[in-house]
Write a protein that holds these residues in place. Structure first.
Motif, PDB file in Angstrom:
ATOM      1  N   ALA A   1       0.828  -1.203   0.000  1.00 40.10           N
ATOM      2  CA  ALA A   1       0.000   0.000   0.000  1.00 40.10           C
ATOM      3  C   ALA A   1       0.864   1.256   0.000  1.00 40.10           C
ATOM      4  CB  ALA A   1      -0.934  -0.013   1.208  1.00 40.10           C
ATOM      5  N   PHE A   2       1.909   1.269   0.805  1.00 39.37           N
ATOM      6  CA  PHE A   2       2.810   2.418   0.874  1.00 39.37           C
ATOM      7  C   PHE A   2       3.457   2.669  -0.490  1.00 39.37           C
ATOM      8  CE2 PHE A   2       6.987   4.305   1.554  1.00 39.37           C
ATOM      9  CZ  PHE A   2       6.707   5.348   2.418  1.00 39.37           C
ATOM     10  N   LEU A   3       3.978   1.618  -1.092  1.00 39.92           N
ATOM     11  CA  LEU A   3       4.647   1.771  -2.386  1.00 39.92           C
ATOM     12  C   LEU A   3       3.653   2.249  -3.444  1.00 39.92           C
ATOM     13  CD1 LEU A   3       6.781  -1.506  -2.279  1.00 39.92           C
ATOM     14  CD2 LEU A   3       7.623   0.824  -1.964  1.00 39.92           C
ATOM     15  N   ARG A   4       2.448   1.703  -3.427  1.00 37.58           N
ATOM     16  CA  ARG A   4       1.447   2.072  -4.430  1.00 37.58           C
ATOM     17  C   ARG A   4       0.969   3.512  -4.246  1.00 37.58           C
ATOM     18  NH1 ARG A   4      -1.772  -1.598  -3.333  1.00 37.58           N
ATOM     19  NH2 ARG A   4      -3.599  -0.488  -2.516  1.00 37.58           N
ATOM     20  N   PHE A   5       0.774   3.940  -2.988  1.00 38.98           N
ATOM     21  CA  PHE A   5       0.338   5.311  -2.715  1.00 38.98           C
ATOM     22  C   PHE A   5       1.296   6.316  -3.334  1.00 38.98           C
ATOM     23  CE2 PHE A   5       0.887   9.137  -0.109  1.00 38.98           C
ATOM     24  CZ  PHE A   5      -0.391   9.680  -0.139  1.00 38.98           C
ATOM     25  N   PHE A   6       2.594   6.117  -3.098  1.00 36.04           N
ATOM     26  CA  PHE A   6       3.547   7.105  -3.594  1.00 36.04           C
ATOM     27  C   PHE A   6       3.771   6.976  -5.098  1.00 36.04           C
ATOM     28  CE2 PHE A   6       4.397   7.657   0.909  1.00 36.04           C
ATOM     29  CZ  PHE A   6       4.492   9.038   0.970  1.00 36.04           C
TER      30      PHE A   6
ATOM     31  N   ALA B   1       2.410  12.403   3.913  1.00 36.22           N
ATOM     32  CA  ALA B   1       2.441  11.542   5.101  1.00 36.22           C
ATOM     33  C   ALA B   1       1.079  11.523   5.788  1.00 36.22           C
ATOM     34  CB  ALA B   1       3.521  12.032   6.067  1.00 36.22           C
ATOM     35  N   TRP B   2       0.489  12.711   5.967  1.00 40.19           N
ATOM     36  CA  TRP B   2      -0.802  12.796   6.665  1.00 40.19           C
ATOM     37  C   TRP B   2      -1.905  12.085   5.883  1.00 40.19           C
ATOM     38  CZ3 TRP B   2      -1.808  14.055  11.475  1.00 40.19           C
ATOM     39  CH2 TRP B   2      -3.125  14.322  11.858  1.00 40.19           C
TER      40      TRP B   2
ATOM     41  N   GLU C   1      -9.288   7.427   4.355  1.00 38.45           N
ATOM     42  CA  GLU C   1     -10.029   6.160   4.406  1.00 38.45           C
ATOM     43  C   GLU C   1      -9.512   5.173   3.368  1.00 38.45           C
ATOM     44  OE1 GLU C   1     -14.201   6.792   4.095  1.00 38.45           O
ATOM     45  OE2 GLU C   1     -14.325   8.064   5.890  1.00 38.45           O
ATOM     46  N   LYS C   2      -9.033   5.679   2.229  1.00 45.28           N
ATOM     47  CA  LYS C   2      -8.558   4.797   1.165  1.00 45.28           C
ATOM     48  C   LYS C   2      -7.295   4.054   1.561  1.00 45.28           C
ATOM     49  CE  LYS C   2      -6.964   4.841  -3.664  1.00 45.28           C
ATOM     50  NZ  LYS C   2      -6.675   5.686  -4.852  1.00 45.28           N
ATOM     51  N   TRP C   3      -6.526   4.617   2.506  1.00 45.28           N
ATOM     52  CA  TRP C   3      -5.235   4.030   2.823  1.00 45.28           C
ATOM     53  C   TRP C   3      -5.232   3.472   4.248  1.00 45.28           C
ATOM     54  CZ3 TRP C   3      -2.821   2.999  -1.433  1.00 45.28           C
ATOM     55  CH2 TRP C   3      -3.070   3.800  -2.557  1.00 45.28           C
ATOM     56  N   LEU C   4      -4.531   4.048   5.208  1.00 42.88           N
ATOM     57  CA  LEU C   4      -4.432   3.408   6.522  1.00 42.88           C
ATOM     58  C   LEU C   4      -5.559   3.798   7.476  1.00 42.88           C
ATOM     59  CD1 LEU C   4      -0.598   3.387   7.274  1.00 42.88           C
ATOM     60  CD2 LEU C   4      -1.970   1.886   5.818  1.00 42.88           C
ATOM     61  N   ASN C   5      -6.178   4.940   7.268  1.00 40.59           N
ATOM     62  CA  ASN C   5      -7.368   5.336   8.027  1.00 40.59           C
ATOM     63  C   ASN C   5      -7.129   5.371   9.535  1.00 40.59           C
ATOM     64  OD1 ASN C   5     -10.042   6.199   8.175  1.00 40.59           O
ATOM     65  ND2 ASN C   5     -10.832   4.104   8.420  1.00 40.59           N
ATOM     66  N   LEU C   6      -5.983   5.898   9.945  1.00 43.22           N
ATOM     67  CA  LEU C   6      -5.728   6.047  11.375  1.00 43.22           C
ATOM     68  C   LEU C   6      -6.525   7.232  11.920  1.00 43.22           C
ATOM     69  CD1 LEU C   6      -1.839   5.557  11.663  1.00 43.22           C
ATOM     70  CD2 LEU C   6      -3.630   3.891  12.135  1.00 43.22           C
ATOM     71  N   PRO C   7      -7.031   7.144  13.152  1.00 45.38           N
ATOM     72  CA  PRO C   7      -7.757   8.277  13.731  1.00 45.38           C
ATOM     73  C   PRO C   7      -6.839   9.475  13.940  1.00 45.38           C
ATOM     74  CG  PRO C   7      -7.680   6.395  15.243  1.00 45.38           C
ATOM     75  CD  PRO C   7      -6.991   5.970  14.012  1.00 45.38           C
ATOM     76  N   LYS C   8      -7.226  10.620  13.407  1.00 42.93           N
ATOM     77  CA  LYS C   8      -6.378  11.805  13.461  1.00 42.93           C
ATOM     78  C   LYS C   8      -6.077  12.228  14.894  1.00 42.93           C
ATOM     79  CE  LYS C   8      -8.128  13.527   9.037  1.00 42.93           C
ATOM     80  NZ  LYS C   8      -8.848  14.608   8.326  1.00 42.93           N
ATOM     81  N   GLU C   9      -7.053  12.045  15.782  1.00 39.22           N
ATOM     82  CA  GLU C   9      -6.856  12.478  17.164  1.00 39.22           C
ATOM     83  C   GLU C   9      -5.829  11.629  17.900  1.00 39.22           C
ATOM     84  OE1 GLU C   9     -10.339   9.594  17.079  1.00 39.22           O
ATOM     85  OE2 GLU C   9      -9.600  11.267  15.866  1.00 39.22           O
ATOM     86  N   LYS C  10      -5.402  10.500  17.293  1.00 34.22           N
ATOM     87  CA  LYS C  10      -4.390   9.639  17.922  1.00 34.22           C
ATOM     88  C   LYS C  10      -2.963  10.056  17.539  1.00 34.22           C
ATOM     89  CE  LYS C  10      -6.563   6.028  19.987  1.00 34.22           C
ATOM     90  NZ  LYS C  10      -6.190   5.502  21.327  1.00 34.22           N
ATOM     91  N   LEU C  11      -2.837  11.015  16.641  1.00 28.06           N
ATOM     92  CA  LEU C  11      -1.523  11.362  16.105  1.00 28.06           C
ATOM     93  C   LEU C  11      -0.988  12.642  16.729  1.00 28.06           C
ATOM     94  CD1 LEU C  11      -2.127  10.516  12.350  1.00 28.06           C
ATOM     95  CD2 LEU C  11      -1.142   9.055  14.124  1.00 28.06           C
ATOM     96  N   TRP C  12       0.269  12.592  17.175  1.00 21.58           N
ATOM     97  CA  TRP C  12       1.009  13.741  17.698  1.00 21.58           C
ATOM     98  C   TRP C  12       2.161  14.030  16.737  1.00 21.58           C
ATOM     99  CZ3 TRP C  12       1.084  15.928  23.009  1.00 21.58           C
ATOM    100  CH2 TRP C  12      -0.068  15.575  23.750  1.00 21.58           C
ATOM    101  N   VAL C  13       2.649  15.275  16.762  1.00 24.44           N
ATOM    102  CA  VAL C  13       3.688  15.687  15.819  1.00 24.44           C
ATOM    103  C   VAL C  13       4.778  16.467  16.555  1.00 24.44           C
ATOM    104  CG1 VAL C  13       4.222  17.061  13.772  1.00 24.44           C
ATOM    105  CG2 VAL C  13       2.057  15.793  13.898  1.00 24.44           C
ATOM    106  N   THR C  14       6.026  16.185  16.201  1.00 25.05           N
ATOM    107  CA  THR C  14       7.160  16.965  16.710  1.00 25.05           C
ATOM    108  C   THR C  14       7.855  17.673  15.549  1.00 25.05           C
ATOM    109  OG1 THR C  14       8.810  15.214  16.478  1.00 25.05           O
ATOM    110  CG2 THR C  14       7.546  15.273  18.538  1.00 25.05           C
ATOM    111  N   VAL C  15       8.459  18.831  15.832  1.00 23.22           N
ATOM    112  CA  VAL C  15       9.279  19.542  14.857  1.00 23.22           C
ATOM    113  C   VAL C  15      10.538  20.019  15.552  1.00 23.22           C
ATOM    114  CG1 VAL C  15       7.324  20.292  13.441  1.00 23.22           C
ATOM    115  CG2 VAL C  15       8.151  21.752  15.301  1.00 23.22           C
TER     116      VAL C  15
END
Length: 873
Positions: free
Chosen positions: A9-14, A109-110, A116-130
């Protein structure tokens, strides 16, 4: 989703986003001295990031096999004790080479993670660092993507130095680097741990799943960050980690990829599959070992081979902890192939070879493991405190083959630590071995670079016209080279082949009017060809025209040897098996040398088969054909890549009939028949699991055979025979020699017996013991042994030492009658006597042998016998 489905799925998405799917590179970095192993998806693209390599695409996606078990990135000691550390892992990555940058990388990445077509992870479960100062990335996340500020974390320099941060990525101490933004998944409040940057960040609640590196700089050894020609993107997402998220488990060892490996490991060991740490170690290590061997690494005592040996032995030790009997590790390879062979076909093709290598290494380690463990247990039982001394760790390493981390592993289980500094002090005498791996830490930016490109015309020409574009003297750029000076000449085009793929660089000369530059070697750096040599006359100036002349005779002989190497490689795989991989080569005008992976000496009948196969191909006189194509098409044609070579997207495929197809940029014969003849002149081992064949071709092969013919004639003359009856004549001579030796032994035995009668009369009486110490020059050890036996029978209660100077060496034999061995031992007497003549010796209490090199000290050594007896009684 299963791991294989996530990978695809990752390879196909990109690919749908305009990326070119690129196959995983080898775990052995091609032409990169800065790395021990491939440890990230970007390794194969490093020159693209530096602007030193251009490819047909500016966007790429891959699933890269990686190993982190040595050098800067080393996870070995954590494996088995944590949920996410591995020696081998797959890194899913997408890359931009001066194409898109931060905004697109973050958006891709997001979308892949949350749509929904790809991994469909809940957005509220994701944190981000910069990175703390990367306001651009922070604004993209918060304003464009919509991540709330409370789930955004800025990470500064939290590792004690400028740009030393969890959010500033570097591949090594030097090279490409830049700020990064990481995406974390929150497993929920029922799991302990805090968000990134918090005191509880090491918990398992918040797990990093994706890292977007914004490659903006090249860091040099002085720590300075130099902007890259075109800012690029390097991303990485561990397949094992994202699989754990999508399969709703908290440990990578619970995902589908590991379940079959854990079951196979438990079956091979004969234990239950209860998620023991040791079982995880075995399941993890079979992946790194299997893939490393498939990519050509073999266990050894240095460099990459030593790291592989450490991993194998760590796995074996943990298997033994779980009750394994005999060799077990190699039995798990079949499960590895079943699980990952579809995605990585090299595992399938190399399965038998991997199993053979692992089994041999297991058996070798088993010979020393039991004894080494006993020694360690004894030392630990006597230990005062909680630190294992460095000399103990070194003894286990040096004598029993225990790597330091294996001893540390055992110590950790007992809540002990090891004295690493003490171990390093003990290792100082053996630093040469350790430095074999340290060379991989050299500064990438210190490599010679010439900022020009040379057009190569040598495939079709031996001479031509060119222009001088650069001159170097003592490594420094100059405008003029004068008569008698050594230097390097760089041309805009050249027919001189630069050393590569084992073929030496061309020699010849450059002519510019009255100036003549003798080219002694040709090498390549970047796109520039470097002509090394001496200016024989006149002077050379940058910008001046020159005529180029390759030594055609040397090149022709070299090309024949190079073509023969390809035929030999194919023949080796046919005779010995598909596991054979090239480990190095050297091709010049005199001979060819070919190193390859194989675990035993080649039998004489196999050597003959190799010669027969190659010479049959030579006689076919097949055309040697070359074709320029892309790397994927070349692989589909079955082309083999040569060891240590780095290939771009467009490659040169060299075919010899339907027998040999390889990727090669070298100079070759026109037809196989041009080679004339191949003759193997030697075969032997050069390292653990590596053999070497040397051979000659063409005129050199004929000269070799003519010399052998002359030797046969000379041998025949010596035995008054001919070529036709030489074997019979030699057999007769050897049989007569054997009979004469037997007669001589019989005569010597009689002489010794007669001498025994005479010698016994000269024995001294020391406290009731007959003591005899006599010099009998000319006698060998066998004769002295027989004589000592006779004298012991004649003298009764006796101590005897006989010495001889035989063939310029001292021979000693000592004997003590059995009734005295409780007080006097022949081995003790021998140690003293042998030491006196500069040698060594030992043996049983009643009989011992030894010798030395100091014939002048023999009499003094014999004189030690009486004091020895006096002191012992």
């Amino acid at each position: 989703m299963k791991s294989a489905e996530i990978r695809e799925a990752f390879l196909r998405f990109f690919e749908e986003q305009g990326h070119t799917r690129v196959a995983s590179s080898s775990l052995i970095p091609g032409n990169d001295p800065t790395l021990l192993f491939t440890n990230a998806g970007m390794n194969q693209f490093k020159d693209c990031f530096l602007g030193q390599e251009k490819r047909a695409y500016t966007r790429a996606v891959s699933s890269q096999k990686c190993v982190r078990a040595g050098g800067k990135h080393n996870d070995l000691e954590n494996v088995g004790y944590t949920a996410r550390h591995h020696t081998f892992f797959e890194m899913l990555g997408n890359f931009s080479f001066g194409d898109y940058f931060k905004r697109d990388a973050i958006t891709y990445a997001w979308n892949f993670l949350t749509s929904e077509k790809w991994l469909n992870l809940p957005k509220e479960k994701l944190w981000v660092t910069v990175y703390a100062s990367d306001d651009e990335a922070y604004d993209i996340w918060t304003k464009d993507i919509g991540v709330p500020a409370e789930r955004m974390v800025r990470i500064g320099d939290n590792k004690g130095a400028p740009y030393a941060s969890d959010n500033f990525w570097t591949m090594g101490d030097t090279g490409p680097c830049g700020p990064c933004t990481e995406i974390f998944y929150d497993h929920g409040a029922d799991i302990w741990g805090g968000p990134p940057g918090s005191p509880e960040e090491d918990g398992d609640r918040y797990i990093e799943i994706w890292n977007n590196v914004f490659m903006q700089f090249n860091r040099t050894a002085d720590g300075v960050l130099h902007p890259l020609p075109a800012p690029s993107v390097d991303t990485g997402m561990g397949l094992e980690r994202i699989s754990a998220v999508l399969q709703h488990v908290h440990s990578n060892y619970e995902i589908d990829l590991f379940q079959s490996l854990l079951s196979a490991s438990a079956k091979a060991i004969g234990c239950t599959n209860d998620a023991q740490a040791s079982l995880k170690v075995v399941a993890d290590h079979i992946r790194s070992c299997g893939f490393l061997i498939a990519d050509g690494v073999l266990p050894s005592n240095e460099g990459r081979g030593y790291v592989l040996r450490r991993i194998i032995r760590r796995a074996c030790r943990h298997g033994n902890k779980l009750g394994a009997k005999g060799s077990f590790f190699y039995q798990i390879v079949a499960a590895l192939v079943a699980e990952m062979g579809e995605a990585f076909p090299e595992l399938k093709s190399q399965q038998a070879h991997i199993e053979r290598v692992l089994k041999a290494e297991e058996e070798q380690f088993a010979k020393t493991l039991e004894q080494g463990l006993k020694i360690l247990e004894q030392d630990l039982a006597e230990l005062k405190g909680d630190v294992v001394p460095g000399d103990v760790v070194f003894k286990l390493y040096d004598t029993y083959g225990f790597p330091m981390d294996l001893t540390g592993d055992i110590a950790r289980e007992r809540s002990l630590t090891i004295d690493e500094e003490g171990f390093e002090r003990e290792m100082e005498a053996q630093r040469v071995r350790a430095r074999s791996a340290s060379s991989f830490g050299m500064d990438y930016n210190s490599l010679v670079k010439v900022d020009v490109a040379t057009e190569f015309t040598g495939y079709t020409a031996h001479s031509g016209s060119a222009k001088i574009v650069a001159l170097y003297k003592d490594g420094q750029s100059v405008d003029v080279l004068s008569e008698g000076e050594e230097g390097v000449v760089v041309l805009n085009q050249t027919p001189f082949y630069a050393e590569s793929g084992g073929q030496i660089g061309d020699c010849g000369f450059l002519q510019a009017g009255a100036a003549r530059f003798d080219v002694r070697d040709t090498t390549k750096t970047g796109g520039a060809f470097l002509h090394h040599g001496v200016l024989d006359s006149g002077s050379l100036i940058v910008g001046a025209p020159v005529e180029t002349h390759v030594d055609a005779e040397v090149r022709h002989a070299t090309s024949l040897n190079h073509s023969a190497t390809h035929l030999l490689h194919a023949a080796l795989r046919q005779v010995l098996g598909e596991h054979v991989q090239q480990k190095g080569s050297l091709v010049d005008s005199q001979r060819l040398r070919f190193d390859f992976s194989h675990f035993e000496a080649i039998k004489p009948e196999q050597l003959k088969a190799l010669e027969d196969i190659v010479n049959a191909e030579i006689r076919k006189n097949s055309e040697v054909e070359t074709e320029e194509t892309d790397i994927e098409t070349a692989k589909q044609k079955g082309a083999m890549a040569l060891f240590g070579e780095k290939y771009g997207d467009n490659v040169r495929v060299l075919s010899m009939g339907d027998f040999s197809v390889e990727l090669c940029g070298g100079i070759h014969a026109t037809r196989t028949g041009d080679i004339g003849l191949l003759k193997i002149i030697s075969e032997g081992g050069v390292a653990s699991g590596v053999r070497r064949i040397e051979a000659v071709t063409g005129a050199a092969a004929l000269a070799y055979l003519n010399a052998a013919e002359e030797q046969l004639k000379e041998a025949a003359n010596l035995v008054k025979g001919s070529r036709d009856n030489l074997i019979d004549k030699l057999s007769a001579v050897l049989e007569r020699n054997r009979l004469l030796e037997k007669q001589l032994e019989q005569l010597q035995a009689k002489a010794a017996s007669a001498a025994g009668d005479d010698l016994s009369a000269s024995a001294l009486d020391v406290k009731g013991v007959k003591v005899l110490a006599v010099r009998l020059d000319g006698q060998d050890g066998k004769a002295l042994l027989a004589l000592v036996d006779q004298l012991k029978n004649k003298l009764g209660r006796a101590v005897i030492l006989l010495g001889s100077v035989h063939e310029e060496k001292v021979v000693l034999v000592a004997g003590v009658t059995k009734d005295l061995t409780g007080q006097l031992k022949a081995g003790d007497l021998m140690k003293q006597a042998a030491a006196a003549v500069g040698g060594k010796g030992g043996g049983r209490p009643d009989m011992a042998q030894g010798g030395g090199t100091d014939a002048g000290a023999l009499d003094a050594a014999l004189a030690l016998t009486v004091p020895f007896v006096e002191q012992g009684l």
